[in-house]
Design a protein around this motif. Structure first.
Motif, PDB file in Angstrom:
ATOM      1  N   ASN A  10     -13.776 -13.877  12.132  1.00 43.26           N
ATOM      2  CA  ASN A  10     -14.125 -14.570  11.738  1.00 43.26           C
ATOM      3  C   ASN A  10     -15.377 -13.903  11.457  1.00 43.26           C
ATOM      4  O   ASN A  10     -16.494 -14.920  10.753  1.00 43.26           O
ATOM      5  N   SER A  11     -16.278 -13.836  12.635  1.00 43.63           N
ATOM      6  CA  SER A  11     -17.921 -13.035  13.149  1.00 43.63           C
ATOM      7  C   SER A  11     -18.392 -12.158  12.514  1.00 43.63           C
ATOM      8  O   SER A  11     -17.082 -10.902  12.056  1.00 43.63           O
ATOM      9  N   MET A  12     -19.336 -11.771  11.891  1.00 40.35           N
ATOM     10  CA  MET A  12     -19.857 -10.849  11.506  1.00 40.35           C
ATOM     11  C   MET A  12     -21.204 -10.138  12.216  1.00 40.35           C
ATOM     12  O   MET A  12     -22.980 -10.747  12.692  1.00 40.35           O
ATOM     13  N   PRO A  13     -20.971  -9.783  13.781  1.00 39.90           N
ATOM     14  CA  PRO A  13     -21.533  -9.855  15.190  1.00 39.90           C
ATOM     15  C   PRO A  13     -22.598  -8.225  14.294  1.00 39.90           C
ATOM     16  O   PRO A  13     -22.352  -7.617  14.062  1.00 39.90           O
ATOM     17  N   THR A  14     -23.699  -8.605  14.866  1.00 40.74           N
ATOM     18  CA  THR A  14     -24.604  -7.465  14.945  1.00 40.74           C
ATOM     19  C   THR A  14     -25.281  -6.800  16.262  1.00 40.74           C
ATOM     20  O   THR A  14     -25.745  -5.735  16.013  1.00 40.74           O
ATOM     21  N   GLU A  15     -23.965  -6.835  17.051  1.00 40.11           N
ATOM     22  CA  GLU A  15     -23.795  -5.973  18.312  1.00 40.11           C
ATOM     23  C   GLU A  15     -22.643  -5.887  18.999  1.00 40.11           C
ATOM     24  O   GLU A  15     -21.649  -6.984  18.641  1.00 40.11           O
ATOM     25  N   GLY A  16     -21.911  -4.635  19.021  1.00 36.79           N
ATOM     26  CA  GLY A  16     -20.495  -5.037  19.239  1.00 36.79           C
ATOM     27  C   GLY A  16     -19.083  -5.223  17.512  1.00 36.79           C
ATOM     28  O   GLY A  16     -19.839  -5.347  16.712  1.00 36.79           O
TER      29      GLY A  16
END
Length: 76
Positions: A15-21
């Protein structure tokens, strides 16, 4: 005051919106700890967190720890 660079790791959840990975994959990033002092003022503290830290931090949920210190001085 900022610390020397360190390494943190995380696994972005679905459910996240990673800026990295990538979601579900372990990622290591360089990080540092930032410490500062402000007057004891709840509204100022919330403004610093909500307008300063959150919009400028690359994580979905940055770690923010608030502690109160009692300082004494022998002379003055």
């Amino acid at each position: 005051m900022a610390s020397n660079d360190g390494i943190e790791q995380f696994v972005p959840s679905k459910n996240s919106m990673p800026t990295e990975g990538d979601i579900g994959e372990r990622k290591q990033v360089t990080s540092f700890k930032l410490e500062f002092s402000i007057p004891r003022d709840k509204h100022l503290l919330l403004k610093v967190i909500e307008e300063g830290i959150y919009p400028n931090h690359p994580w979905d949920e940055p770690v923010v720890q608030v502690t109160e210190a009692f300082e004494t001085r022998k002379h003055g």
